[in-house]
Design an enzyme around this catalytic site. Sequence first.
Site, PDB file in Angstrom:
ATOM      1  N   ASP A 195      64.900  88.902 -16.836  1.00 42.85           N
ATOM      2  CA  ASP A 195      64.379  88.169 -15.684  1.00 42.85           C
ATOM      3  C   ASP A 195      65.233  88.343 -14.441  1.00 42.85           C
ATOM      4  O   ASP A 195      64.820  88.004 -13.334  1.00 42.85           O
ATOM      5  CB  ASP A 195      64.389  86.673 -16.016  1.00 42.85           C
ATOM      6  CG  ASP A 195      63.037  86.165 -16.435  1.00 42.85           C
ATOM      7  OD1 ASP A 195      62.028  86.773 -16.050  1.00 42.85           O
ATOM      8  OD2 ASP A 195      62.996  85.149 -17.148  1.00 42.85           O
TER       9      ASP A 195
HETATM   10  C1  GLC Z   1      65.862  83.442 -17.451  1.00 45.95           C
HETATM   11  C2  GLC Z   1      67.278  83.825 -17.261  1.00 45.95           C
HETATM   12  C3  GLC Z   1      67.903  83.037 -16.180  1.00 45.95           C
HETATM   13  C4  GLC Z   1      67.034  83.005 -14.950  1.00 45.95           C
HETATM   14  C5  GLC Z   1      65.638  82.555 -15.287  1.00 45.95           C
HETATM   15  C6  GLC Z   1      64.716  82.560 -14.136  1.00 45.95           C
HETATM   16  O1  GLC Z   1      65.840  82.224 -18.082  1.00 45.95           O
HETATM   17  O2  GLC Z   1      68.019  83.663 -18.447  1.00 45.95           O
HETATM   18  O3  GLC Z   1      69.174  83.563 -15.923  1.00 45.95           O
HETATM   19  O4  GLC Z   1      67.573  82.187 -13.991  1.00 45.95           O
HETATM   20  O5  GLC Z   1      65.123  83.360 -16.279  1.00 45.95           O
HETATM   21  O6  GLC Z   1      63.474  82.052 -14.457  1.00 45.95           O
HETATM   22  C1  GLC Z   2      65.197  83.841 -20.716  1.00 47.45           C
HETATM   23  C2  GLC Z   2      63.720  83.919 -20.473  1.00 47.45           C
HETATM   24  C3  GLC Z   2      63.152  85.206 -21.017  1.00 47.45           C
HETATM   25  C4  GLC Z   2      63.931  86.377 -20.519  1.00 47.45           C
HETATM   26  C5  GLC Z   2      65.409  86.210 -20.779  1.00 47.45           C
HETATM   27  C6  GLC Z   2      66.240  87.314 -20.180  1.00 47.45           C
HETATM   28  O1  GLC Z   2      65.454  83.686 -22.065  1.00 47.45           O
HETATM   29  O2  GLC Z   2      63.058  82.828 -21.051  1.00 47.45           O
HETATM   30  O3  GLC Z   2      61.809  85.339 -20.658  1.00 47.45           O
HETATM   31  O4  GLC Z   2      63.449  87.517 -21.162  1.00 47.45           O
HETATM   32  O5  GLC Z   2      65.843  84.988 -20.242  1.00 47.45           O
HETATM   33  O6  GLC Z   2      66.292  87.238 -18.787  1.00 47.45           O
END
Ligand code: GLC
Ligand code: GLC
Length: 840
Positions: free
Chosen positions: A503
């Site tokens: 993300d």
């Molecule tokens: C995921 C990531 C996090 C980020 C988020 C945004 O959870 O782990 O670092 O801020 O996505 O939606």
């Molecule tokens: C968080 C989000 C997931 C994403 C991951 C890596 O776990 O929920 O969708 O793939 O962060 O950013």
Amino acid sequence: MQYGYFDDKKREYVITRPDTPWPWINYLGCGDFFGLFSNTSGGYCFFRDARMLRLTRYRYNNVPQDSGGRYFYLRDNAGNSADSQSVDNKSSDIWTPSWKPMKSELDRYECCHGMGYSRISSARNGLAFTQVSFVPLEDTCEIHKITLTNESKKDKNIDIFSFVEFCLWNANDDMTNFQRNFSIGEVEVHGSAIYHKTEYRERRNHYAVWSVNVPVTGFDTDRESFLGLYNGFDRPDAVFAGKANNSIASGWAPIGSHHIKARLAPGESKTYVFVLGYCENPEDQKWEKRADYGVPGVINKAPSDALLKKYSSPEAADKALADLNKYWDDLLSRFTVEAEDKKMARMAGVWNQYQCMVTFNMSRSASYFESGIGRGMGFRDSNQDLLGFVHLVPERARSRILDIAATQFPDGSAYHQYQPLTKRGNNEVGGGFNDDPLWLICGVAAYIKETGDYSILEESVPFDNNESLADSLFIHLKRSFDYTITHTGPHGLPLIGRADWNDCLNLNCFSSTPGESFQTTANFESGVAESVLIAAIFAFVGPDYVEICLRTGQQEEAERAQKAIASMIDTVNKHGWDGNWFLRAYDAHGKKIGSNECEDGKIFIESNGFAVMAGIGLDDGRAKKALDSVKEHLDTPYGIVLQQPAYREYHLELGEISSYPPGYKENSGIFCHNNPWVTIAETMLGRGGRAFETYKNICPAYREDDSQLRRLEPYVYAQMVAGKDAARFGEAKNSWLTGTAAWTFVSISQYILGVRPVFDGLLINPCIPPDMKGYSITRYFRGADYHITVDNSAGVEKGVKSIMLDGQHLKACAEGIYAGSYVLPIFGDGKVHKVDVVMG
Ligand code: GLC
Ligand code: GLC
């Protein structure tokens, strides 16, 4: 240092001191009603949606930590008689038997978190207390069964005060919109039942009830009257006065508190059943009596009457708990493990599957790290969560798939998130995460492999939640597949869009404004930035799409897809290899990410794990090279970090990944979700020892005696463990709601222990450390039970020498995609089949 231990027989984690390094929680509920429950009775509950229909209030990120819960205050009035009105404060002792909120000194304390229930037992000064808390299978309520036992030699004269604080339903509004909220709170009290009915007069047809199965001496429903305006939960005026005020809340903060007097002879026990329930009425039957001038309306209590009647005795509560235990016994009997390595066995056989149920139910909404008011259900997350859940309740997986697919756009891309209540995609986040579509194929394939139910492909499913755009689920898969091949960049690799699985790899974001969302901002739609990871995911899930086509008689489509996959693999070989490992991506200027040429972020875990999982480089040594590089550059004793070197500075062209301090989250944290990809990849190389090492390193049960450093629950996975660049290397954050749960279950059950559901049966192919001498597994699969024992007295890492199935030699498949492998046939006869596997 440990703060408890596993009781494997009871499937409980027993916490032996209340001051754990972080609240260690459990989840109550597995259908529509859920409670988060900490080891000191903290937490909150909600109906279906933690944001929109929250029953009790919770204060996040507060001091002290974990404020708010279902609390019980006890007051031992020493010499005073039960009916005495004059309470002598000096000779009475007041405490909270769950330790919080008063942090009371206890003569003994224990909290057992089990499958869908928790039990706190404690004692002080000869009075024993037990609280059993759970959500019954069939009803939308929490039950808290409280037992007091006089273990002293004298009569005891006890006051019990219960306490919950109501949330005004919409948790976001509840925390922010005080100008309105302080005027709208409404309650009713009827006998021992306290009804929270804020907004019921207008557009809500639901209320909460908090009741106990005995008559009460008094009650409070107004927080200020109960606590005192300037007091915390640790010093409620009413309890210290020994007397409830019978307050009726009008605005401000509605609460529910019962005051019960209990007289206990030596050795005597008394049990109380508290129920905290959610009740709904049909729109035209909301009122028992409508409002009049000066007289508020009276809510229709038919549903709460029925609920309270049902749980009016300890026996009824016990029966509901026994039903819940039976439910979990049945669920977990679908996959059991016996092995010498108890840590692995308890995680794979119990806790990992339990966590998969929780991630399936919660997605990423409500935990002690997720507020429950932020994210809804993720398209990508929910599809992956299915992988670890589908064997437990396939019917629920089926309907989840249809819900998710309905939020797909007609071009195959998808809303990144949707709301569980409305099941509609979230406009604020929108789409554009270009890995999303592929996870639908992954989830559907897992469902079909588990169940053999191809009929799901014929279900008519809307696009963009619009019925007029509906088409078969198969067409949804086709659009997913095609979205990837029609959105490629200069090298022919898939365009990344806003981000891929990571993300925080926001290659089109270019944000320089503080606070701007990295995920939804696109200041620079390059149409250039590409993801090697998406290509690898495509190469991994693509073959399942091909099989689905073949098995539904679509030969031509299968061939077309096969070509597209081959061409994508070609592209990865040409443009996705860096010499010693797979590249991660190309940025918006076409520059490499995850290359030896880069200053920071030279090597990433995700593309390497996934490319090898997809079989890329297996034939020419590159797969081995890639995984060796991962070990050399990214490995630590606590798991594999996401990339190295960590980004030291913020990079406009990379986005959120470079926003985190080195060692945390996506910037070189141990992001556990992707570690099992390397585990699986290692099994493809046949390196059972290394595969198991990568499994163990992130597995919480192996770090139980390291709890001071790790801090989080030893029975569940965390999203992240701080990486080697971080000051607190080894400290975990974000337990429970993580894709780690599903993927580690896949890695251990299917690839290490090697019992993998495939289209035609159960494929058996263990890959274990040479010193693992054997183990046994029971697996329920498509209507039959398989009792599998694996004998590795040969001490190998991989390779099946022979399989006896019900006393007969099983032959390896001669042809097809499983040629050379052993696949147990589908019996579907409700019987037990004995499988003896000899490795060698
Ligand atoms: C995921 C990531 C996090 C980020 C988020 C945004 O959870 O782990 O670092 O801020 O996505 O939606
Ligand atoms: C968080 C989000 C997931 C994403 C991951 C890596 O776990 O929920 O969708 O793939 O962060 O950013």
